[in-house]
Scaffold this active site. Structure first.
Site, PDB file in Angstrom:
ATOM      1  N   ASP A 345       0.853  -1.192   0.000  1.00 52.88           N
ATOM      2  CA  ASP A 345       0.000   0.000   0.000  1.00 52.88           C
ATOM      3  C   ASP A 345       0.892   1.245   0.000  1.00 52.88           C
ATOM      4  OD1 ASP A 345      -2.384   1.422   0.085  1.00 52.88           O
ATOM      5  OD2 ASP A 345      -2.562   1.311   2.267  1.00 52.88           O
ATOM      6  N   GLU A 348       2.479   4.907  -4.168  1.00 52.67           N
ATOM      7  CA  GLU A 348       2.422   5.805  -5.326  1.00 52.67           C
ATOM      8  C   GLU A 348       3.784   6.461  -5.637  1.00 52.67           C
ATOM      9  OE1 GLU A 348      -1.246   4.666  -4.003  1.00 52.67           O
ATOM     10  OE2 GLU A 348       0.100   5.896  -2.800  1.00 52.67           O
ATOM     11  N   ASP A 425      -9.280   4.256  -2.054  1.00 51.67           N
ATOM     12  CA  ASP A 425     -10.119   4.729  -0.947  1.00 51.67           C
ATOM     13  C   ASP A 425     -11.453   5.280  -1.436  1.00 51.67           C
ATOM     14  OD1 ASP A 425      -8.062   3.991   0.687  1.00 51.67           O
ATOM     15  OD2 ASP A 425      -7.303   6.020   1.004  1.00 51.67           O
TER      16      ASP A 425
END
Length: 703
Positions: A345, A348, A425
């Site tokens: 996670d 990015e 999300d």
């Protein structure tokens, strides 16, 4: 004066759009590659998307339909495609908006985008420089802008890629159908590996289940309530102060014991690992990373630090081969605790106090091997891909006899080779529920078949109505996981009372009954790159009325899934027959319709894939107008790599009607895996189902 004004405007246009010469060649019969004249390979290559050798140089046919124009737009390198007729456009990866992408633009810059609240949802966690175009007659093309620099895709009456980096090459696929384009994309960028069977099961997650006793109680509840499930997920609270590869000594004092407990209950466990390593001189992972010089650097050559969950962290530079190997080695002790899968996670990469929520564009990645040293502006979009590649290698080294499972939030075109994904999300709203379908389809049409949203929504607390509709739909996503935030109410299937618990049980039971069909679709995706979740227009690529349909979708070629809330549907022609996979039904369950001429294999209700077997299967049959139907089943051990050496079976089913009697002929066409199997025919006609008795052999009959 008017003449001078026109000349000024013409010169101004040229200054904004300056054409650049190009060279072109044919890579294979239906795939062309185009280079601008000023192309310099070291500035964009090696490609991290394209795995196929595209060095062949055959002349481009004179009648090649779609050709690019290389331009400079406002000083930026760009490529543009124009078309003589209307084209419906799809793909562009993980985006908000309608299924049909015409009239929109997307920025490819992987961004931690909570609730999709920034940039109107047009800049999310992944980057796919890819567009699929479908003409009126169904003939199709795909455009791949082969570089990783920040770029924009503008889709109006043209397709334009505008880069903030150097000149780049473009690949173009030209086929008779979008399905053939998807297969060609799979050949170019690679296909996903065959996942372990358990990864197809229903999965339960929360940020976070804490402490470990709550995880055990959750597993017990699923089994006691007879709601099928395969996986429980551990979010960051299992860690010691959010330090990756550690465990909270109070909440998770015995991780191996917890995993053993879950395995005894037929559950698998997946644990989160973020890229950020806490800046802590007493923390062994940070010590190793510093000693090995593994961190991304600032433009001035110093260790870059930014704020994430643990506080100030350092970030591994995955462009360095030695860093990739070091990161992979960290999984040895971790996976040996009995952990089954890994969740990468925040990759990015997300940086809370960084510009735009990430690290500066000017940061330095030092590269090595095939990857050159360059700034973050080049490597940002592939940071997640490089991370999951390293993670996957580490997991496989620890458990060489098992198929790895990695889930990643950030990725790039081609990243399906390393990880499954979810859409980040989202929120527990009707809008997010409805938009999950076009989001997942366009991800699928961008080469990533193993994807899905957080069922129920990650932020906010869903109403019972929203959750019931979402779980009834979510049973058919390729990746089926219920996940929610630590700021929401409980979201387990029983959290909304008895009625919604039964709705959830019914929906999940249906997913598990479809497991033989689903697993066959995953095998097809691993071989050909074909999506598992497909747009409805794939049922008839010449029916333009279906091109914008985004409430329903196809699961494979043979099932049409329609949620109960869908309105004004555009239905494909044909005798699509609804099938019932459970005796229980309610007002929330999605409609499942079987294509005429199709046979699908369906199994019994099971509580997890540990109980999965193909020894007794029901064959749902919907005959076409000629009284015929066909289908297939793929079967293997569900784990390991025996299938690569022949330990699998591919069965073909062929139904014919002779003198009013339906016969289904069964033939094993591939593989050496054999089992004693019993089959039952479920003939679907005019809304009713007629069943045969259980039978064995190569021919099953229904009188």
């Amino acid at each position: 004066m008017r003449k001078n004004s026109m000349l000024f405007l013409a010169l101004l246009f040229v200054s904004f759009q300056l054409a650049v010469a190009q060279t072109s060649s044919l890579v294979q019969p239906d795939v062309a590659i185009f280079y601008p004249k000023d192309f310099k390979a070291y500035k964009t290559l090696p490609s991290l998307a394209v795995t196929q050798d595209v060095s062949q140089e055959k002349p481009l046919p004179a009648n090649w339909a779609v050709k690019p124009q290389f331009l400079q737009i406002e000083g930026k390198n760009a490529v543009q495609f124009t078309f003589p007729e209307h084209v419906d456009l799809y793909g562009t990866g993980e985006v908000l908006g309608d299924l049909r992408r015409n009239g929109t633009d997307v920025t490819l810059w992987n961004t931690d985008n909570y609730e999709y609240g920034k940039f109107e949802g047009k800049q999310l966690y992944q980057a796919h420089p890819w567009v699929l175009g479908v003409r009126k007659d169904g003939s199709s093309f795909g455009i791949l802008a082969d570089h990783s620099w920040r770029q924009q895709i503008v889709l109006d009456d043209k397709v334009t890629f505008i880069s903030e980096g150097p000149s780049f090459r473009v690949l173009l696929i030209e086929k008779d159908s979008p399905q053939e384009v998807m297969k060609a994309l799979g050949e170019l960028t690679g296909t996903m590996a065959m996942p372990p069977l358990w990864a197809l099961g229903y999965q339960q997650s929360r940020y976070s289940y804490y402490p470990d006793t709550s995880v055990k109680e959750l597993a017990d509840e699923f089994r006691a309530r007879k709601i099928p499930a395969d996986v429980i997920w551990m979010d960051i609270d299992y860690m010691d102060g959010f330090r990756v590869f550690t465990f909270d000594p109070e909440g998770f004092p015995d991780p191996k014991g917890l995993n053993d407990y879950l395995h005894d209950k037929d559950f698998k466990s997946v644990y989160m690992i973020d890229p950020g390593v806490k800046q802590d001189s007493l923390y062994s992972v940070y010590q190793q990373g510093t000693a090995g010089d593994h961190w991304v650097q600032t433009a001035g050559g110093k260790e870059f630090n930014g704020e994430v969950w643990p506080g100030q962290v350092a970030f591994p530079d995955y462009t360095q081969p030695r860093t990739q190997k070091w990161w992979a080695s960290l999984y040895t002790d971790f996976m040996n605790l009995g952990i089954d899968g890994v969740w990468n996670d925040m990759n990015e990469p997300a940086v809370f106090d960084g510009p735009g929520g990430s690290m500066p564009d000017s940061n330095l990645h030092r590269g090595g091997g095939d990857l050159p040293m360059d700034k973050h502006l080049r490597y940002h979009n592939v940071y997640g891909l490089l991370m999951v590649r390293s993670s996957r290698e580490g997991i496989m080294a620890v458990n060489p006899e098992k198929r790895p499972f990695v889930l990643s939030r950030a990725n790039f075109l081609g990243g399906q080779r390393y990880a499954a994904t979810w859409t980040g999300d989202n929120s527990a709203t009707w809008d997010n529920l409805k938009m999950s379908i076009p989001m997942s389809i366009n991800l699928s049409l961008s080469g990533q078949p193993f994807n899905g949203p957080d069922i129920g929504g990650f932020t906010k607390s869903p109403s019972p109505e929203v959750f019931a509709n979402w779980i009834a739909l979510g049973a058919y996503y390729p990746f089926s996981r219920n996940h929610t935030s630590n700021e929401t109410e409980a979201q387990e299937p029983w959290a909304f009372g008895e009625e919604i618990e039964q709705v959830s049980r019914t929906a999940i039971n249906r997913r598990y009954r479809l497991m033989p069909y689903l697993y066959t679709l995953f095998q097809e995706a691993s071989q050909t790159g074909m999506p598992i979740m497909r747009p409805t227009f794939f049922a008839d690529i010449t029916d333009t009325s279906l091109r914008g349909e985004q409430q329903s979708f196809l699961l494979g070629e043979d099932l049409l899934i329609t949620p109960q809330w869908a309105e004004d549907l555009k239905m494909p022609q044909g005798d699509w027959q609804e099938i019932s996979l459970e005796e229980n039904t309610d007002k929330y369950q999605a409609s499942v319709k079987l294509r005429d001429g199709a046979i699908i294999p369906v199994g019994p209700v099971i509580q997890s894939t540990v109980d999965y077997s193909t020894s007794e299967l029901t064959l749902f049959v919907n005959l076409d107008a000629e009284g015929k139907a066909s289908g297939s089943l793929y079967d293997d051990a569900g784990e390991g790599y025996g299938y690569q050496s022949g330990d699998y079976a591919m069965l073909n089913f062929e139904a014919n009607t002779v003198d009013g009697e339906v016969e289904v002929h069964i033939e094993q066409t591939e593989g050496s895996r054999t089992m004693n199997r019993k089959f039952k025919i479920a003939l679907v006609q005019d809304g009713a189902v007629t069943y045969s008795e259980w039978q064995s052999g190569d021919t099953i009959r229904l009188n």
